[in-house]
Design a protein around this motif. Structure first.
Motif, PDB file in Angstrom:
ATOM      1  N   THR A 123       0.840  -1.194   0.000  1.00  0.00           N
ATOM      2  CA  THR A 123       0.000   0.000   0.000  1.00  0.00           C
ATOM      3  C   THR A 123       0.879   1.249   0.000  1.00  0.00           C
ATOM      4  O   THR A 123       2.035   1.214   0.431  1.00  0.00           O
ATOM      5  N   ARG A 162       1.652   7.037   3.842  1.00  0.00           N
ATOM      6  CA  ARG A 162       1.313   8.417   4.199  1.00  0.00           C
ATOM      7  C   ARG A 162       1.819   8.661   5.615  1.00  0.00           C
ATOM      8  O   ARG A 162       1.669   7.819   6.487  1.00  0.00           O
ATOM      9  N   SER A 219      -6.269   6.377   2.865  1.00  0.00           N
ATOM     10  CA  SER A 219      -5.609   5.115   3.223  1.00  0.00           C
ATOM     11  C   SER A 219      -6.637   4.056   3.570  1.00  0.00           C
ATOM     12  O   SER A 219      -6.525   2.892   3.150  1.00  0.00           O
ATOM     13  N   GLN A 239      -8.239   2.717   0.488  1.00  0.00           N
ATOM     14  CA  GLN A 239      -7.336   1.835  -0.246  1.00  0.00           C
ATOM     15  C   GLN A 239      -7.246   0.465   0.406  1.00  0.00           C
ATOM     16  O   GLN A 239      -7.270  -0.576  -0.284  1.00  0.00           O
ATOM     17  N   ILE A 282      -2.307   2.500   7.183  1.00  0.00           N
ATOM     18  CA  ILE A 282      -3.175   3.666   7.365  1.00  0.00           C
ATOM     19  C   ILE A 282      -2.327   4.930   7.442  1.00  0.00           C
ATOM     20  O   ILE A 282      -2.584   5.916   6.753  1.00  0.00           O
ATOM     21  N   CYS A 283      -1.314   4.898   8.284  1.00  0.00           N
ATOM     22  CA  CYS A 283      -0.388   6.032   8.398  1.00  0.00           C
ATOM     23  C   CYS A 283       0.853   5.583   9.152  1.00  0.00           C
ATOM     24  O   CYS A 283       0.748   4.783  10.092  1.00  0.00           O
TER      25      CYS A 283
END
Length: 390
Positions: free
Chosen positions: A106, A109, A121, A124, A147-148
């Motif tokens: 992925t 971020r 995110s 996705q 996610i981050c």
């Protein structure tokens, strides 16, 4: 073994010496070596274990002979010859053995204060969950930072030009929690086990954990792995370290979790071998220092289990996400073009990439270790004197 059971400590196991009598003794599966206890009982246990191993070898020869004679794949021949509880041959229609896993890559971020980026995110991740489900996966595994991945300079109270203690007040916690809740809801809808990395908030003033959430096919967090061996920056400024390994079972397959920099610590992978896992899920954002993909292959081969290797898309050109078989070979990997994607493979102990490593190499190492323990009581001057000549 119960589907969906999670463990924070090693579960009790009872070895069986009857072929086909359980996870430890399947004809095409794992065979636990007896722990040397010494004396007559230990010798009987070792003889019984060796008899099972001989049966494994003979059966494997039969499978290979059929595959050569009929032109079938090794796995297809295995399905035809593997005995059922009634003693009849297992029909081809019974389908594949093992469990199907998807590993994802992925985009990364790095600002947890950017609500739009967190939501993107999440979208996705959910799109890849749907793709994995459509491909028949039972479980999907995401990289660190799915996610981050909060950047040290973005979070630093001394930033953006200097690293300092993280200001976690900058994180949009409600947005992050909403995205994770939506992921859990989709896992329940798809009946798809989902292993997703995220920051796990603790009670202030404690720093959060860097974690992998294990979400069951009922949409429930059944356990969580917290990174234990953190980088210097992570442990100094960003996170609180975890304290224990974590295992969980899906359809009789046992998984362990590792995260971040832990690819560089062979003892953590060896620990999961002792906990009798079938596959280690390793999530990271980086592949250096060192060649992390090559290390994943080495850990898989050294421990005779699968390793799922999940990284962000930015590494796809040189080290895309993928799954390593117990013999150290890559089974499948994501595209090298930087696209968000999943690779899907079957964790099949009867496949040619796994059968020898799981049924023979792993028990052989356990037998060797047990024998070394049995030799520890040896007393002999010629053994103790390192200068004794010839």
């Amino acid at each position: 073994m119960t589907n969906g059971v999670a463990y924070a400590e090693p579960p009790a196991t009872v070895p069986s010496t009857v072929p086909g009598g359980g996870k430890g003794t399947r004809v095409s599966g794992r065979c636990r070596s007896p722990i040397a206890s010494g004396g007559v009982a230990g010798e009987r246990s070792l003889r019984a274990w060796k008899a099972v191993m001989t049966a494994h070898r003979n059966f494997k020869d039969q499978v290979r002979a059929r595959a050569a004679r009929t032109g079938e794949s090794y796995t297809s021949a295995l399905r035809q010859l593997r005995p059922t509880p009634s003693g009849d041959a297992l029909p081809e229609a019974a389908g594949r053995t093992g469990l199907r896993i998807a590993v994802a890559q992925t985009p990364l971020r790095e600002d947890p204060g950017d609500a739009d980026a967190l939501r993107e995110s999440g979208r996705q991740v959910r799109a890849l969950m749907r793709e994995a489900s459509a491909l028949g996966a039972r479980i999907v595994h995401f990289p660190e930072g799915a996610i981050c991945f909060p950047h040290k300079l973005v979070m630093s109270v001394d930033g953006p030009n200097a690293v300092g203690p993280a200001d976690w007040g900058r994180c949009r916690w409600p947005v992050l929690q909403a995205e994770l809740a939506a992921i859990a809801a989709l896992a329940r809808e798809l009946r798809l086990w989902t292993v997703i990395a995220s920051v796990h908030r603790l009670t202030g003033p404690n720093r959060p954990h860097n974690s992998l959430y294990v979400v069951s096919d009922h949409g429930e967090v059944v356990t969580r792995y917290d990174e234990r061996l953190l980088s210097r920056t992570k442990v100094s400024y960003l996170y609180s370290p975890g304290v224990s390994p974590v295992t969980f079972d899906v359809d009789g397959v046992r998984f362990g979790c590792l995260l971040g920099m832990e690819i560089h610590y062979p003892e953590l992978f060896a620990e999961y071998e002792r906990l009798d896992v079938d596959c280690v899920l390793f999530s990271t954002t980086g592949v250096s220092p060192g060649n992390a993909a090559a290390q994943a292959q080495g850990h898989a081969a050294a421990n005779s289990y699968w390793v799922s290797f999940a990284v962000p898309t930015r590494h796809s050109a040189t080290a895309p996400s993928g799954v390593v078989a117990p013999n150290g070979d890559w089974l499948d990997r994501c595209p090298v073009d930087g696209s968000p994607s999943v690779a899907v493979v079957d964790l099949d102990e009867g496949s040619e990439a796994a059968a020898t490593a799981v049924a023979h190499a792993r028990p052989w190492r356990r037998e060797s270790r047990a024998a070394r323990q049995a030799r520890q009581g040896l007393t002999d001057p010629r053994s103790e004197d390192r200068t004794a000549a010839f």
